[in-house]
Design a protein around this motif. Structure first.
Motif, mmCIF file in Angstrom:
data_model
loop_
_atom_site.group_PDB
_atom_site.id
_atom_site.type_symbol
_atom_site.label_atom_id
_atom_site.label_comp_id
_atom_site.label_asym_id
_atom_site.label_seq_id
_atom_site.Cartn_x
_atom_site.Cartn_y
_atom_site.Cartn_z
ATOM 1 N N PRO A 99 9.749 89.415 44.529
ATOM 2 C CA PRO A 99 11.042 89.798 43.952
ATOM 3 C C PRO A 99 11.810 90.615 44.974
ATOM 4 O O PRO A 99 11.212 91.438 45.674
ATOM 5 N N HIS A 100 13.097 90.358 45.093
ATOM 6 C CA HIS A 100 13.857 91.126 46.071
ATOM 7 C C HIS A 100 15.316 91.295 45.696
ATOM 8 O O HIS A 100 15.797 90.728 44.718
ATOM 9 N N VAL A 101 15.982 92.093 46.499
ATOM 10 C CA VAL A 101 17.381 92.420 46.262
ATOM 11 C C VAL A 101 18.209 91.825 47.401
ATOM 12 O O VAL A 101 17.816 91.914 48.564
ATOM 13 N N HIS A 102 19.305 91.179 47.064
ATOM 14 C CA HIS A 102 20.239 90.683 48.077
ATOM 15 C C HIS A 102 21.399 91.665 48.187
ATOM 16 O O HIS A 102 22.076 91.920 47.197
ATOM 17 N N LEU A 103 21.608 92.198 49.367
ATOM 18 C CA LEU A 103 22.785 93.030 49.606
ATOM 19 C C LEU A 103 23.817 92.129 50.256
ATOM 20 O O LEU A 103 23.642 91.687 51.391
ATOM 21 N N ILE A 104 24.873 91.819 49.532
ATOM 22 C CA ILE A 104 25.859 90.845 49.986
ATOM 23 C C ILE A 104 27.137 91.553 50.405
ATOM 24 O O ILE A 104 27.787 92.216 49.599
ATOM 25 N N CYS A 105 27.488 91.407 51.680
ATOM 26 C CA CYS A 105 28.698 92.043 52.180
ATOM 27 C C CYS A 105 29.889 91.131 51.883
ATOM 28 O O CYS A 105 29.942 89.996 52.346
ATOM 29 N N SER A 116 12.548 96.993 47.053
ATOM 30 C CA SER A 116 12.480 98.373 46.587
ATOM 31 C C SER A 116 11.357 98.547 45.581
ATOM 32 O O SER A 116 11.376 97.959 44.501
ATOM 33 N N GLN A 117 10.397 99.332 45.991
ATOM 34 C CA GLN A 117 9.245 99.618 45.130
ATOM 35 C C GLN A 117 9.712 100.323 43.851
ATOM 36 O O GLN A 117 9.275 100.006 42.758
ATOM 37 N N LYS A 118 10.644 101.265 44.053
ATOM 38 C CA LYS A 118 11.153 102.057 42.923
ATOM 39 C C LYS A 118 11.844 101.173 41.892
ATOM 40 O O LYS A 118 11.667 101.337 40.689
ATOM 41 N N LEU A 119 12.654 100.249 42.389
ATOM 42 C CA LEU A 119 13.379 99.334 41.510
ATOM 43 C C LEU A 119 12.395 98.444 40.753
ATOM 44 O O LEU A 119 12.546 98.197 39.562
ATOM 45 N N GLU A 120 11.371 97.973 41.467
ATOM 46 C CA GLU A 120 10.348 97.134 40.834
ATOM 47 C C GLU A 120 9.650 97.873 39.711
ATOM 48 O O GLU A 120 9.445 97.329 38.624
ATOM 49 N N ASP A 125 8.818 98.800 34.052
ATOM 50 C CA ASP A 125 8.833 99.788 32.984
ATOM 51 C C ASP A 125 9.719 99.300 31.835
ATOM 52 O O ASP A 125 9.345 99.322 30.670
ATOM 53 N N LEU A 126 10.905 98.847 32.223
ATOM 54 C CA LEU A 126 11.890 98.326 31.258
ATOM 55 C C LEU A 126 11.305 97.140 30.498
ATOM 56 O O LEU A 126 11.397 97.050 29.271
ATOM 57 N N ALA A 127 10.690 96.212 31.248
ATOM 58 C CA ALA A 127 10.115 95.007 30.645
ATOM 59 C C ALA A 127 9.004 95.389 29.668
ATOM 60 O O ALA A 127 8.909 94.819 28.579
ATOM 61 N N ARG A 136 9.990 86.243 37.388
ATOM 62 C CA ARG A 136 10.588 86.409 38.710
ATOM 63 C C ARG A 136 11.986 86.971 38.546
ATOM 64 O O ARG A 136 12.574 86.887 37.463
ATOM 65 N N TYR A 137 12.498 87.540 39.609
ATOM 66 C CA TYR A 137 13.888 87.966 39.596
ATOM 67 C C TYR A 137 14.397 88.166 41.005
ATOM 68 O O TYR A 137 13.631 88.297 41.962
ATOM 69 N N LYS A 138 15.703 88.166 41.087
ATOM 70 C CA LYS A 138 16.406 88.427 42.339
ATOM 71 C C LYS A 138 17.630 89.208 41.916
ATOM 72 O O LYS A 138 18.270 88.870 40.937
ATOM 73 N N ILE A 139 17.927 90.237 42.623
ATOM 74 C CA ILE A 139 19.084 91.030 42.232
ATOM 75 C C ILE A 139 20.155 90.914 43.304
ATOM 76 O O ILE A 139 19.880 91.036 44.503
ATOM 77 N N GLN A 140 21.369 90.614 42.870
ATOM 78 C CA GLN A 140 22.493 90.443 43.782
ATOM 79 C C GLN A 140 23.341 91.714 43.738
ATOM 80 O O GLN A 140 23.805 92.096 42.669
ATOM 81 N N VAL A 141 23.522 92.330 44.868
ATOM 82 C CA VAL A 141 24.370 93.517 44.928
ATOM 83 C C VAL A 141 25.503 93.245 45.912
ATOM 84 O O VAL A 141 25.251 92.914 47.076
ATOM 85 N N PHE A 142 26.739 93.339 45.437
ATOM 86 C CA PHE A 142 27.900 93.067 46.279
ATOM 87 C C PHE A 142 28.509 94.375 46.764
ATOM 88 O O PHE A 142 28.594 95.346 46.010
#
Ligand SMILES: [Zn+2]
Ligand SMILES: [Zn+2]
Length: 155
Positions: A99-105, A116-120, A125-127, A136-142
């Motif tokens: 699982p990972h985060v996409h930082l999109i410029c 991010s271990q913390k985000l995971e 925790d939430l789940a 699975r998941y992927k997080i998109q951050v713009f």
């Protein structure tokens, strides 16, 4: 960038072959070549980028086959799709990917993949609280990257 996925190629071949069989299609030489070529790619790629790389490498697959095969591979769970706001779909290998985060410029269109271990932990925790089992998941951050902000400051 993601780690090389070569070690997952045999697994992907098995999954794709089963998928094709189930859908009454054949694992043709063209499809084999395409799958192998995809597993040589690193990170994210669009269909056009892949087509360009294949032409350079002299791998002959028609555009129609490429597009059809990419959506089959997504359906089979071999690839996953992301929308980075570029107006085209990006693909990446899903098998064995964490699982990972996409930082999109949004200025340069650059995409950085971060973990991010913390985000995971927060998501797990939430789940857990929701009684939800994460597959699975992927997080998109713009946003705007450091280098784009530096470029903008120069103007
Ligand atoms: Zn793009
Ligand atoms: Zn990614």
């Amino acid at each position: 960038m993601s780690e090389p996925n070569d070690n997952h190629l045999p697994e992907a071949r098995g999954i794709y072959s089963d998928f094709l069989k189930k859908n009454k299609m054949f694992f043709t030489k063209e499809r084999t070549q395409l799958l192998d070529f995809i597993f040589e790619q690193k990170g994210h790629f669009s269909a056009d980028e892949l087509m360009f790389e294949m032409q350079k490498a002299d791998v002959k697959v028609s555009r129609a086959t490429l597009y059809r095969s990419l959506s089959q591979m997504v359906e089979a769970g071999i690839l996953s799709e992301s929308d980075f706001g570029h107006g085209h779909t990006h693909y990446e290998i899903a098998i064995g990917s964490k699982p990972h985060v996409h930082l999109i410029c949004t200025d340069s269109g650059d995409v950085r993949e971060v973990h991010s271990q913390k985000l995971e932990e927060a998501l797990n925790d939430l789940a857990r609280k929701e009684g939800f089992k994460i597959k699975r998941y992927k997080i998109q951050v713009f946003g705007v990257s450091k280098s784009s902000r530096k470029e903008a400051a120069k103007l």
